[in-house]
Design an enzyme around this catalytic site. Structure first.
Site, mmCIF file in Angstrom:
data_model
loop_
_atom_site.group_PDB
_atom_site.id
_atom_site.type_symbol
_atom_site.label_atom_id
_atom_site.label_comp_id
_atom_site.label_asym_id
_atom_site.label_seq_id
_atom_site.Cartn_x
_atom_site.Cartn_y
_atom_site.Cartn_z
ATOM 1 N N TYR A 94 -62.089 -11.532 -12.038
ATOM 2 C CA TYR A 94 -63.217 -11.685 -12.978
ATOM 3 C C TYR A 94 -63.228 -13.001 -13.752
ATOM 4 O O TYR A 94 -64.275 -13.652 -13.840
ATOM 5 C CB TYR A 94 -63.309 -10.464 -13.911
ATOM 6 C CG TYR A 94 -63.969 -9.308 -13.207
ATOM 7 C CD1 TYR A 94 -65.341 -9.114 -13.270
ATOM 8 C CD2 TYR A 94 -63.228 -8.438 -12.422
ATOM 9 C CE1 TYR A 94 -65.956 -8.075 -12.581
ATOM 10 C CE2 TYR A 94 -63.817 -7.405 -11.721
ATOM 11 C CZ TYR A 94 -65.188 -7.226 -11.807
ATOM 12 O OH TYR A 94 -65.785 -6.209 -11.107
ATOM 13 N N GLU A 136 -63.558 0.108 -12.761
ATOM 14 C CA GLU A 136 -62.859 -0.057 -11.471
ATOM 15 C C GLU A 136 -61.392 0.376 -11.559
ATOM 16 O O GLU A 136 -60.854 0.942 -10.603
ATOM 17 C CB GLU A 136 -62.994 -1.514 -10.987
ATOM 18 C CG GLU A 136 -64.394 -1.744 -10.423
ATOM 19 C CD GLU A 136 -64.836 -3.192 -10.349
ATOM 20 O OE1 GLU A 136 -63.982 -4.098 -10.365
ATOM 21 O OE2 GLU A 136 -66.072 -3.431 -10.285
#
Ligand code: HEM
Length: 399
Positions: A94, A136
């Site tokens: 990310y 997630e």
């Protein structure tokens, strides 16, 4: 984020969306230049065809519009997170994506992207990324914690390869470690990862699980894509992966699944190879004694895969079963209802008596668009219609 930063992000989101394509193109170019290893993760065909080009950035801009009430995003995030978890997107990816997205915004907007604007977007991206990461994380834990489960990719051996039609093969896959396979929800898919010899990087593709009931294997059913660029993985599986060979697979994922209520009637509608996720859904619905309508559209009777399986189920269990052959040539040997031609609104009106049922559609984006439009026209509510696209979701989410 403080109110000033929220205001900046909300007011500039439409501007970023307007430059969407330029920012996205710049983002991927710089990202892959600095991190070529990520080409092992991204679907390069989607990159080449532009299908994935805008999905990521557009979602960030759309999410930013809700930056002060991020909880409303959770259902959408979950859908994307299933795909991310299945592919193997990790928390550490990310910040990398964030850095290059911010960099692309700066590069494309130039001086208009002031330090204030960039700082506010950095925070917004961070907050959005945190939601993805936490959803997630939970999904990885669930995948690993399930009986027989695993969290990344593991090797499977091809136990059986069956030709279903001239351009479709089924692969019966058993885990090399011989652990029991976790149960999955009918409609879910797996990611398959292979090294195609002509390609520099690994290739990942999603395939729906196409069988249900036998816990000793997972079955995927793969259509050979005619376009060479699109079909690098399907052609490799068809031509080079034989019984005894190994491929890597991640655990089942996806939220295109039957609703929990076992009494609820279902209508399963598929076009072509889109029949794959509807097969487990049909078998599970039969087990649950649901009221079932099964509708399939396919070009020719030769391309109608799982024909015998379906005929056998149809002979044993009471469900309503309709097939439309768009080339107009029906199959005289079969006892199910057949239509010569494409499915139109009147057919759905005739076949789908209960518009309160749950509708599950899978096929090409065009097929799904037509079906969704017709279903709405006969009075089916949007929230009763579920669909699964084989291309990145954003491209059909607008329907
Ligand atoms: C797919 C959004 C971060 C890798 C997608 C899709 C969306 C999306 C909307 C399409 C979903 C679908 O096909 O159903 C986002 C957002 C992110 C983010 C909003 C950040 C907040 C990441 C990161 C990575 C990543 C960090 C890994 C480096 C992928 C891959 C796909 C995908 C590989 C599959 C499609 C393809 O390969 O072309 N993402 N994503 N994403 N995302 Fe993300």
């Amino acid at each position: 984020m403080n109110q000033h930063e929220i205001d900046i992000v909300k007011s500039t989101a439409p501007v970023l969306a307007q430059y969407g394509e330029q920012i996205t193109t710049c983002f991927y170019r710089n990202l892959f230049e600095a991190h070529p290893e990520l080409l092992n993760v991204f679907n390069r065909t989607n990159q080449r065809t532009g299908r994935q080009q805008t999905a990521l950035a557009n979602t960030v801009y759309a999410a930013a519009q809700h930056i002060d009430q991020l909880h409303v995003l959770v259902p959408v995030v979950k859908q994307i997170a299933h795909k991310h978890r299945s592919i193997g997107v990790k928390a550490e990816h990310y910040p990398i994506v964030g850095e290059f997205l911010l960099g692309a915004i700066k590069e494309v907007l130039g001086d208009s992207a002031t330090d204030d604007i960039l700082a506010a977007w950095k925070k917004a991206y961070g907050d959005i990324a945190d939601i993805f990461i936490s959803v997630e994380k939970e999904m990885y834990e669930q995948a690993e914690g399930a009986k027989g489960g695993w969290s990344d990719y593991k090797p499977f051996v091809v136990a059986k390869k069956v030709k279903e039609s001239s351009d479709v093969y089924s692969f019966y896959l058993k885990p090399v470690d011989q652990n029991p396979l976790p149960t999955f929800l009918p409609g879910q898919y797996v990611s398959v990862r292979v090294q195609v010899p002509s390609e520099e990087f690994m290739s990942i593709r999603q395939y729906s699980l196409s069988d249900f009931g036998d816990q000793s294997y997972y079955r995927i059913t793969v259509k050979r894509e005619v376009n060479v660029a699109e079909g690098e993985v399907s052609a490799y599986l068809h031509d080079h992966v034989e019984v005894g060979n190994e491929i890597e697979m991640s655990a089942p994922a996806g939220d295109f699944v039957l609703e929990q209520s076992e009494e609820h009637p279902v209508v399963l509608i598929s076009g072509g190879v889109g029949i794959t996720p509807t097969m487990p859904m049909l078998k599970k619905s039969i087990e649950e004694h649901r009221d079932i309508t099964f509708i399939h559209a396919v070009r020719t009777k030769e391309q109608h895969i799982f024909k015998d399986d379906l005929q056998e189920l149809f002979a044993k269990y009471p469900f309503s079963y309709h097939v439309a052959y768009s080339d107009g040539d029906v199959d005289a040997d079969r006892t199910y209802d057949q239509k010569a031609g494409r499915i139109i609104r009147d057919d759905l009106q005739k076949w789908c008596k209960n518009t309160e049922a749950s509708f599950y559609i899978c096929g090409s984006p065009l097929f799904m668009e037509e079906m969704i439009k017709s279903l709405k026209a006969i009075g089916v509510k949007s929230e009763s219609i579920h669909f699964e696209a084989f291309t990145p979701k954003m491209s059909v989410a607008v329907t």
